[in-house]
Design a protein around this motif. Structure first.
Motif, mmCIF file in Angstrom:
data_model
loop_
_atom_site.group_PDB
_atom_site.id
_atom_site.type_symbol
_atom_site.label_atom_id
_atom_site.label_comp_id
_atom_site.label_asym_id
_atom_site.label_seq_id
_atom_site.Cartn_x
_atom_site.Cartn_y
_atom_site.Cartn_z
ATOM 1 N N GLU A 1 0.897 -1.266 -0.107
ATOM 2 C CA GLU A 1 0.016 0.028 -0.014
ATOM 3 C C GLU A 1 0.966 1.201 0.054
ATOM 4 O O GLU A 1 1.985 1.190 0.811
ATOM 5 C CB GLU A 1 -0.806 -0.034 1.008
ATOM 6 N N VAL B 1 -7.050 1.951 -6.520
ATOM 7 C CA VAL B 1 -7.319 3.166 -5.890
ATOM 8 C C VAL B 1 -8.333 2.925 -5.115
ATOM 9 O O VAL B 1 -9.578 3.094 -5.516
ATOM 10 C CB VAL B 1 -7.122 4.403 -6.897
ATOM 11 N N VAL B 2 -8.230 3.426 -3.475
ATOM 12 C CA VAL B 2 -9.465 3.276 -2.768
ATOM 13 C C VAL B 2 -9.537 4.758 -2.308
ATOM 14 O O VAL B 2 -8.741 5.429 -1.961
ATOM 15 C CB VAL B 2 -9.021 2.441 -1.526
ATOM 16 N N ARG B 3 -10.774 5.093 -2.359
ATOM 17 C CA ARG B 3 -11.173 6.623 -1.332
ATOM 18 C C ARG B 3 -12.672 6.349 -1.177
ATOM 19 O O ARG B 3 -13.396 5.727 -1.663
ATOM 20 C CB ARG B 3 -11.311 7.498 -2.756
ATOM 21 N N GLU C 1 -3.403 6.000 -0.970
ATOM 22 C CA GLU C 1 -4.563 5.449 -1.336
ATOM 23 C C GLU C 1 -4.466 4.357 -2.536
ATOM 24 O O GLU C 1 -5.500 3.803 -3.021
ATOM 25 C CB GLU C 1 -5.536 6.489 -1.965
ATOM 26 N N ARG C 2 -3.156 3.985 -2.965
ATOM 27 C CA ARG C 2 -2.977 2.910 -3.940
ATOM 28 C C ARG C 2 -2.635 1.721 -3.517
ATOM 29 O O ARG C 2 -1.766 1.576 -2.318
ATOM 30 C CB ARG C 2 -2.221 3.232 -4.733
#
Length: 120
Positions: A67, A98-100, A70-71
């Motif tokens: 990690e 990509v996590v948001r 956010e990647r």
């Protein structure tokens, strides 16, 4: 979160489909680099249905995961399988998610379709 998403795939086609709804943003950008690209959850779910006739689940061997903000980067071997466990195809790949806001908003896969080499 990415591990939870991928962890649903081996449980059957219903759970595989549900994992997309549970973890992907409505406007997710999903790309199998050099082959396919989608820009919505609906398109991503439709694409999974075209992977292989008879597909029931995808087994995932996670070789590495890292990690950076956010990647999330994954190195995996994915096994496309029928309900009786017959392997339809094996894919070695690197994935970038990509996590948001608790959702996957971007997802790219870079892969090689050759079978994994046997251990020496």
């Amino acid at each position: 979160m990415v591990q939870a998403f991928l962890g649903e795939w081996p449980k059957g086609l219903h759970q595989l489909r549900q994992s997309f709804a549970d973890w992907l943003a409505d406007d997710v950008r999903y790309e199998n680099v050099g082959l396919t690209s989608t820009t919505t959850l609906v398109e991503a779910r439709e694409l999974i249905e075209t992977f292989a006739p008879g597909l029931d689940n995808i087994g995932v061997d996670m070789l590495a995961i890292a990690e950076d903000g956010e990647r999330v980067f994954t190195e995996r071997v994915d096994y496309l399988r029928t309900a009786d466990g017959t392997v339809l195809g094996t894919i070695r790949l690197m994935g970038i998610f990509v996590v948001r806001g608790g959702r996957i908003v971007e997802w790219r896969e870079y892969f090689h379709m050759a079978p994994p080499a046997a251990a020496a």
